[in-house]
Structures are given as structure tokens and as C-alpha cells.
Design an enzyme around this catalytic site. Structure first.
Site, PDB file in Angstrom:
ATOM      1  N   LYS A 136       0.870  -1.179   0.000  1.00 57.26           N
ATOM      2  CA  LYS A 136       0.000   0.000   0.000  1.00 57.26           C
ATOM      3  C   LYS A 136       0.902   1.221   0.000  1.00 57.26           C
ATOM      4  O   LYS A 136       1.521   1.548   1.002  1.00 57.26           O
ATOM      5  CB  LYS A 136      -0.909   0.002   1.232  1.00 57.26           C
ATOM      6  CG  LYS A 136      -1.893   1.156   1.220  1.00 57.26           C
ATOM      7  CD  LYS A 136      -2.871   1.060   2.379  1.00 57.26           C
ATOM      8  CE  LYS A 136      -3.980   2.082   2.263  1.00 57.26           C
ATOM      9  NZ  LYS A 136      -3.605   3.372   1.717  1.00 57.26           N
ATOM     10  N   GLU A 176      -0.991   4.188  -8.274  1.00 55.62           N
ATOM     11  CA  GLU A 176      -0.664   5.109  -7.202  1.00 55.62           C
ATOM     12  C   GLU A 176       0.516   5.951  -7.669  1.00 55.62           C
ATOM     13  O   GLU A 176       1.487   5.428  -8.201  1.00 55.62           O
ATOM     14  CB  GLU A 176      -0.292   4.283  -5.951  1.00 55.62           C
ATOM     15  CG  GLU A 176      -0.186   5.079  -4.695  1.00 55.62           C
ATOM     16  CD  GLU A 176      -1.489   5.136  -3.867  1.00 55.62           C
ATOM     17  OE1 GLU A 176      -2.456   4.436  -4.213  1.00 55.62           O
ATOM     18  OE2 GLU A 176      -1.500   5.894  -2.890  1.00 55.62           O
ATOM     19  N   PHE A 202      -1.787  -0.845 -10.451  1.00 54.42           N
ATOM     20  CA  PHE A 202      -2.249  -2.027  -9.722  1.00 54.42           C
ATOM     21  C   PHE A 202      -3.553  -2.645 -10.231  1.00 54.42           C
ATOM     22  O   PHE A 202      -3.947  -3.700  -9.781  1.00 54.42           O
ATOM     23  CB  PHE A 202      -2.310  -1.789  -8.205  1.00 54.42           C
ATOM     24  CG  PHE A 202      -3.251  -0.687  -7.765  1.00 54.42           C
ATOM     25  CD1 PHE A 202      -4.624  -0.896  -7.777  1.00 54.42           C
ATOM     26  CD2 PHE A 202      -2.757   0.528  -7.312  1.00 54.42           C
ATOM     27  CE1 PHE A 202      -5.485   0.095  -7.347  1.00 54.42           C
ATOM     28  CE2 PHE A 202      -3.616   1.524  -6.886  1.00 54.42           C
ATOM     29  CZ  PHE A 202      -4.988   1.309  -6.902  1.00 54.42           C
ATOM     30  N   ARG A 216     -17.110  -0.096  -0.502  1.00 55.14           N
ATOM     31  CA  ARG A 216     -16.073  -0.425   0.479  1.00 55.14           C
ATOM     32  C   ARG A 216     -16.457  -1.765   1.106  1.00 55.14           C
ATOM     33  O   ARG A 216     -17.262  -1.820   2.021  1.00 55.14           O
ATOM     34  CB  ARG A 216     -15.994   0.667   1.547  1.00 55.14           C
ATOM     35  CG  ARG A 216     -14.808   0.535   2.487  1.00 55.14           C
ATOM     36  CD  ARG A 216     -14.862   1.562   3.599  1.00 55.14           C
ATOM     37  NE  ARG A 216     -14.695   2.938   3.120  1.00 55.14           N
ATOM     38  CZ  ARG A 216     -13.533   3.472   2.760  1.00 55.14           C
ATOM     39  NH1 ARG A 216     -12.426   2.762   2.819  1.00 55.14           N
ATOM     40  NH2 ARG A 216     -13.472   4.712   2.339  1.00 55.14           N
ATOM     41  N   LYS A 249      -7.350  -3.540   4.018  1.00 49.29           N
ATOM     42  CA  LYS A 249      -6.048  -2.884   4.186  1.00 49.29           C
ATOM     43  C   LYS A 249      -5.535  -3.056   5.602  1.00 49.29           C
ATOM     44  O   LYS A 249      -6.311  -3.132   6.554  1.00 49.29           O
ATOM     45  CB  LYS A 249      -6.119  -1.407   3.802  1.00 49.29           C
ATOM     46  CG  LYS A 249      -7.123  -0.592   4.579  1.00 49.29           C
ATOM     47  CD  LYS A 249      -7.220   0.825   4.023  1.00 49.29           C
ATOM     48  CE  LYS A 249      -8.411   1.531   4.623  1.00 49.29           C
ATOM     49  NZ  LYS A 249      -8.657   2.840   4.025  1.00 49.29           N
TER      50      LYS A 249
END
Lengths: 244, 536
Positions: free
Chosen positions: B223, B273, B313, B385, B391
Site C-alpha cells: 500500500k 498510485e 495495480f 467499500r 487494508k
């Protein structure tokens, strides 16, 4: 026209309600009819071509102008200055030429006109009163000392204004034929209440255009305030406050 | 939506969602609080004092305007001509506001605002003001709108969701549903350069929990501590969208050219990202990335100073083929075929907690935030979500800080002191340093109780802000400690939130500013430091 002050006074009278307005210019006259943004008051203005020293208009046209800006320019006019307005259609600009000790030409943009047509309110008035402009101005100032609204009522003999504030009150009486109240026609005794903030702005702004004013009203209906001006008209309508 | 005329349904959808235009539309109103409040004052003929009073009572400008106009209506001010404000009037006005730019635009905007607000009822004024300022805050969102469209026009919810996701325009979806029914929604196609809402991850507590949730086998990805972006490529045109779906292409020209040159596909919708990197290539703290969004004039200088790098990703569409219904493992596979020179986020697939643990530690070691675990068989669910993405972040130790001031909130929270200034005690001198401000973490009850406590400790007032004696200790969680010119001590907590109120704790036992500095310094054992200016 030979006196720029005449134009300035009219623009002052219009600018009190609107920042932006559309003039309709025809071969016979200049007209403007606009409501203030909150639709509480309206100004209806006309000047016929005979007022001007020179007037050229071959086909009717509409020009939307920032009135506030125009007023700033006209305030620059000196005593006895003459003024000439021309429309530059190609460049979409209005030219204002002031002639006095020297010649000044201001130019300002023509704005995109709003599409909305403003209709004239259709009202039957039961009271018509002719008052000196100074007289009504004083009366409104008195009322504004104590409140933010005033009721106006009339019977055959007199016109009475009453203002009731939180703490203080005021009553103003005008008798027919005495002092300020020049004439009074009453079909039916009537009474209506109006916001003093609008009323005093309108009367203050228009007071330079005429020494006499005519008010017409009916119970709980809009009031019409007319300032007789040379070769034209300057009329306001103001919606009432409806007391519960 | 059922009752409004056909031509208005689109606009009704946008307005209910609190927007002047569809989400993908780049036009903005650019109407400031100052313009709106001056128009309200002018129309209602009230002064600053009256407006401020109404604001203090209600908490936001929309509600304050409603209050002022209702009051005015009580006085029964009639209008000369009563004309109902229509949806198309509003739509036309919003469009003309967006078109006004350059000199004199502010005045012209004021005129347009005066004209629409002048025709509106008090409750219409309330919502128009909220929409104008982008502060709808009704809690009504796109997900609920999808449900509403489905119910209003009897179209299957999934069909609505999919049409909404592909077209990116709920107004169009509602219009099609109303005019042509379910079949037309099925035919709605993906539109390039209208961003898809991102799929989101839930927080997990541990790696074993993750493995269990994902059925014993999962994919783990680093992450990265950067900015999540969605990239659309159609032939030679590349656009980059932020997580909040705004176009940020101009802030990342090198990312744009990397994708243009490097990607081995004609059409693609990618996720990745963007992170700021130090001279040695290791990640820099998040705040450096945000420097990109400062004034445009500085963009060039900033560009040279702080290089950024894109890591991909996910792949949602490639050369005409939509992949959102394909399992994660397949999307990742397809991504590996086209990413070319562009790096992808490091990933492993594992069934083993120990293996997962060493991967997590490696992520932290390299200066990343933590890991994201992705269910191998999960499809891409935009805007959701769920548990398919989990995470896990490295937890920084919570700090016990002292409330030194608080502000009354807005909207629903206007009665409470709900925005708190958090301070750390100086271990050497008798004073406190503010290190953050937050309105997050407390329940309504706790806030109301805390308001009472703080009001009793009040020492000074400045508008909505109340300065208090430093008595109340709170436990604060945060994601990072940043350098910040905002506070005197030069440090600020990022994403601070209150985890509990420590009425039991004495302010003299709270954490010190020296401790905050220590934690800040410790971050750099892993992360690259941006030149010497960061050192204290």
C-alpha cells in the site's frame, strides 16, 4: 441633449432599484421597464424623442447597460455640460460624450440582454393623491425614524401615514388642499402597508426629477408612485406588505 | 423523478446530488461564499449583523438564508409578480454562471444569482445556496440515487448500477429509464474520460483475519503512501483522475507521457498510485506530493524539485473489453501483459501467515504504508467499500493530547463544540503547542457532553472559536506526523482522530512536544528525507 444633469437624475432614479437594465430605443422614444431582483418594486420610464435636441433611431433596438457604472460616468458631468449618447453597434458599445469646458467621451459595453418581458401590473386604484415631492419625502423620513414599515390610508378629507416601531410610533396627517397634499381623490377609503426601506430609497432617488408626485393605491395592493417629468414618464410600483 | 417533466429529470438528478452539472463535467460555478452572502443581504435588505446572527443559529449559509427569507415572509412582503421558479430556469442560470469568466464576471454572477434567488421560496433558497457553494450535506449520495432510479422506474438495481458506472452520468441513466425503460440502460456504453468511482478497502486488524476472510488464500500488494489515480487512455489522449474523480492531468505531466509512451494498449482504464520519490528512489512522505497542487505558476519548479513515479495495480478496461466483472487475478494478469516499462505495485499470492508477515514487514521497511489484500476471485465493485479488499497499516502509537480550543461546527453539528485544537505539552516549559485539529472520532453524545465541559473551561472567545483551559485529555490516532508551517511548533498530525476522551487523565501526564518530535524523526528511519530542510 443640452443638460447632462437631466440624464444623471433619471439614471439615479433608475439605479436605486436595479444594477443592470435594458433600454428599448424606438424611433419615437426611449423606454425602460424593470423590476428589482426580488420583484418587490418596478420602475417604468419613458422619454420621448421631443425631449432631445437631436434624436436619431431608424429601427427599434434593445441595449442592456450596467446602470451602476453608467451613473459613475454621468456623475463626472460638470454644471451646464451637454451630453450625447451614441450606440456603436459594431463594437457593441455605448459612447457617452460630455461637452463642457472640454470634451470627454466614455465608452461602456453593451451587455447580453435578459429575455424576460416585464408586464405592467393591472390594478384598480381607489385613491389618488397629489403631493409635493418634498412633502412626501419629509413624511417618509419621519416614519423611518421609528419603524421599517408604514401604513398609508386615505378617506375623503385626509391622507394618514402610521408607523409603529418596537418602541416608538409616528402618525403623519395631511389634509386635502392644505400644505403638502395638493389634491386627493378617493373612490373608496383604502389602506395598505409598505416597506420603508424601498419607499424611502425610491422617493429619495426620484426627488430631483419632479417637484410634484402622485401616489395611487388600494387596500393591500401595490402602490403606484408617479413623478411627472417633461416629455415622458417616471413611475414606480411597490408591492405591499400584507398584514396578517 | 416520476412526476417531473421529461426534459427536467436529468437536472433534477444533478441538483438532488448537490451538483450543478454531471460529475464528469469539468465546468465549475466558481461562486464564493462572499458573493452568495452579499446577494442574500441585498435581496433580503438585511445587514451583516442579521446574517451573522442567522449563521450562528443555523450553522450554514443555506439554512441561514432560509431563516432570513422566512422571517421576511412572515412580515408578508408581497411581490409584484409571482412567477414560479422552474428547474429549467435554475439550470439555465447555473450554466450562465459557469460561462462567466474574466473581468466583470463577479458582478455578472451576482446579477444572475440575484435573479434566481429573488424568485425562489425560502426552502428553495436554502438548497440553491447549498448547491451553489457545493455544500449539500444531505447524506444523499449516488448509491441511494441508483436505488431511487431503480424504484421510480421499475428497473433492476443491478442494471441501474452498471449503467451508472459505465456512463458516469446518473442524470442520463434516469432520463433513459424514464423515457425508454430498462432495455436502454443495458445498452449504455462506457464513456472514456468520465472516471469510474473507485473500489475501496475496509480496514483489517491482522493478517490472519485477512487470510480467513479471503478463504485461506489471498493476494497482497504494497500500500503506497501516495495519491491513488485512475488513468484513461484512448489512442493518444491520456487523462488522470484523482480518487475524488477530478482531472489532475496537468499536475502530473510526466505520468501522462509515461502512460502515452509506455503502455502497450490502444485503449485502457488503469488504476495506480502516484508517489513522490527521493533521490535514491525510495518513497517520500505524502505531503511532498501535495506540493504539486500549489499555484500553477510554481508547477515547473516543483516538478524539478520533487520527482514522482507511477505504480499500476489494476486494469478495468483494455482495448474495448470491459474487465470489471472479471476476477482480480485475471485483471492483474491482463495488466501484466500491457504495462510494459511502467512499474506495477509489488504483489504476492499466499496462503501462509508467516509469508504474509514478512511481506508486510518488507513493505514497512521500504517506507510504505502497509498492505492491501485482494480477494483473488473478486470483481471490481465501483464505489463499494467491502471485504474483498482489506487494508492493513502500520499503527503509530496513539498520543494523549490536550484540548486547548474548540470551534462550533456546521450543519448538524452547529450546536456543539465539535472541531478541536489538539496540543502537546512542553516537557520543559509550562506551555502547550497545537499539533492538530480534528472533528473526527466522537459520537454525538460524547460531543454534546464535551461541549458542556469545555464551555465551563472557556477563557476567551473569537467568533465561533472558544479557547479553553488545558484540562481535557484525549487519546488521538493519526496516520503520520508532518512538517507544517501552520502551527508554531512546525509539526502537524495527519488524519488525526480522537479515539477516546481521557477524563481520567491529568493534563500533566499527557504526551509532550518532545515525544511528538521523536515520533516524527523515527519515520525517517524508513522513509527518504527530503533534503536537509526537514531536520530540526
Amino acid at each position: 441633449m443640452s443638460d447632462a444633469k437631466l440624464l444623471k437624475d433619471i439614471i439615479v432614479a433608475i439605479a436605486t432599484l436595479i444594477d443592470e437594465g435594458t433600454f428599448e430605443i424606438t424611433p419615437e422614444a426611449i423606454n425602460l421597464r424593470e423590476m428589482d431582483p426580488s420583484r418587490v418594486a418596478m420602475v417604468d420610464f419613458q422619454w420621448s424623442k421631443s425631449l432631445f435636441d437631436e434624436y436619431n433611431c431608424s429601427q427599434p433596438t434593445k441595449i442592456c447597460i450596467n446602470i451602476t457604472e453608467m451613473l459613475k460616468l454621468l456623475k463626472r458631468a460638470g454644471k451646464g455640460d451637454s451630453v450625447e449618447l451614441t450606440l456603436d453597434e459594431e463594437r457593441r458599445r455605448l459612447n457617452i460624450k460630455l461637452r463642457g469646458k472640454y470634451v470627454r467621451t466614455f465608452s461602456m459595453p453593451i451587455l447580453e440582454a435578459a429575455v424576460e418581458e416585464v408586464p405592467t401590473p393591472k390594478i384598480t386604484f381607489n385613491v389618488k393623491a397629489k403631493i409635493t415631492t418634498d412633502g412626501i419625502k419629509e413624511a417618509i423620513e419621519d416614519a423611518a425614524l421609528v419603524s421599517d414599515h408604514v401604513s398609508i390610508e386615505a378617506n375623503e378629507e385626509e391622507l394618514i401615514m402610521r408607523a409603529e416601531g418596537d418602541i416608538m410610533g409616528a402618525t403623519i396627517e395631511m389634509r386635502k388642499g392644505e400644505g403638502a397634499l395638493l389634491d386627493l381623490e378617493v373612490k373608496e377609503p383604502s389602506k395598505a402597508t409598505f416597506s420603508l426601506s424601498y419607499l424611502s430609497d425610491i422617493i429619495k432617488a426620484a426627488s430631483a426629477t419632479s417637484e410634484i408626485s402622485t401616489i395611487e393605491f388600494s387596500t393591500d395592493m401595490p402602490i403606484k408612485i408617479d413623478f411627472p417629468i417633461r416629455e415622458g414618464k417616471l413611475t414606480y410600483f411597490l408591492a405591499p406588505r400584507i398584514e396578517a | 423523478m416520476r412526476d417531473v417533466p421529461k426534459r427536467d429529470v436529468k437536472q433534477v438528478v444533478y441538483l438532488l446530488l448537490g451538483r450543478p452539472f454531471p460529475r464528469w463535467d469539468e465546468r465549475t460555478l466558481d461562486v464564493s461564499w462572499a458573493i452568495v452572502s452579499s446577494v442574500i443581504k441585498k435581496l433580503a435588505r438585511v445587514d451583516d449583523h442579521t446574517l451573522i446572527e442567522a449563521l450562528n443559529k443555523t450553522g450554514d449559509l443555506g439554512a441561514a438564508a432560509e431563516e432570513i427569507f422566512r422571517e421576511r415572509k412572515l412580515k408578508k412582503q408581497a411581490s409584484l409578480i409571482d412567477k414560479e421558479l422552474t428547474i429549467s430556469d435554475v439550470a439555465r442560470s447555473l450554466e450562465s454562471i459557469a460561462e462567466l469568466v474574466g473581468e466583470g464576471a463577479r458582478e455578472r454572477k451576482e446579477r444572475v444569482l440575484e435573479s434566481i434567488l429573488g424568485q425562489a421560496d425560502p426552502d428553495e433558497i436554502k438548497y440553491l445556496v447549498k448547491i451553489l457553494l457545493g455544500e449539500m450535506r444531505t447524506g444523499f449520495n449516488e448509491g441511494l440515487m441508483e436505488l431511487a432510479i431503480s424504484r421510480a422506474f421499475g428497473v433492476d438495481t443491478e442494471v441501474v448500477r452498471r449503467a451508472s458506472m459505465l456512463s458516469g452520468d446518473l442524470g442520463e441513466v434516469a432520463e433513459n429509464a424514464k423515457l425508454h425503460g430498462s432495455e436502454s440502460l443495458r445498452k449504455m456504453k462506457f464513456r472514456f474520460f468520465r472516471p469510474i468511482r473507485p473500489m475501496l478497502a475496509q480496514n483489517a486488524e491482522s493478517l490472519s483475519e485477512i487470510l480467513e476472510t479471503h478463504g485461506g488464500r489471498t493476494a497482497l500488494e504494497f500500500k503506497l503512501d501516495g495519491m491513488r489515480v485512475q488513468i484513461h487512455k484512448l489512442d493518444d489522449k491520456v487523462r488522470i483522475f484523482s480518487r475524488r474523480l477530478t482531472d489532475v492531468t496537468s499536475s502530473f505531466p510526466e505520468v501522462e507521457s509515461t502512460v502515452k509512451k509506455g503502455l502497450q494498449a490502444r485503449e485502457a482504464v488503469l488504476e495506480g498510485e502516484v508517489i513522490a520519490v527521493g533521490e535514491d528512489g525510495s518513497p517520500l512522505p505524502f505531503q511532498y506530493l501535495m506540493r504539486r497542487f500549489r499555484r500553477i505558476r510554481e508547477a515547473d519548479a516543483t516538478l524539478r524539485a520533487i520527482p514522482v513515479k507511477l505504480f499500476l495495480f489494476d486494469l478495468l478496461l483494455v482495448d474495448g473489453e470491459i474487465l470489471i466483472d472479471s476476477p482480480y487475478i485475471e485483471r492483474r494478469e491482463r495488466l501484466s501483459e500491457i504495462h510494459g516499462e511502467i512499474p506495477v505495485v509489488e504483489q504476492i499470492i499466499t496462503e501462509d501467515v508467516e509469508h504474509a508477515k514478512s511481506f508486510f514487514e518488507k513493505a514497512i521497511e521500504q517506507g510504505h504504508e502497509g498492505i492491501i489484500a485482494k480477494n483473488l476471485n473478486s470483481t471490481y465493485t465501483p464505489g463499494v467499500r467491502g471485504k474483498n479488499w482489506l487494508k492493513l497499516k502500520e499503527v503509530l502509537e496513539p498520543l494523549d493530547l490536550v484540548i486547548v480550543a474548540a470551534e462550533y461546527g456546521h450543519g448538524r453539528r452547529h450546536k456543539w463544540l465539535s472541531d478541536y485544537y489538539l496540543a502537546a505539552r512542553d516537557g520543559e516549559e509550562d506551555r502547550f503547542y497545537v499539533v492538530g485539529k480534528t472533528f473526527k472520532g466522537l459520537t454525538d453524545e460524547e460531543m454534546s457532553e464535551l461541549t458542556e465541559t469545555l464551555e465551563k473551561l472557556a477563557v476567551r472567545r473569537e467568533g465561533r472559536r472558544v479557547h479553553v483551559k488545558p484540562e481535557v485529555v484525549v487519546e488521538v490516532l493519526y496516520n503520520e506526523i508532518q512538517r507544517s508551517p501552520k502551527y508554531e511548533c512546525g509539526l502537524a498530525l495527519r488524519f488525526a482522530r480522537i479515539s477516546r476522551i481521557r477524563y481520567d487523565k491529568d493534563p500533566r501526564e499527557s504526551d509532550t512536544i518532545q515525544r511528538v518530535r521523536e515520533i516524527y524523526e523515527k519515520q525517517f528511519e524508513k522513509k527518504s528525507r527530503y533534503r536537509v530542510e526537514d531536520r530540526f
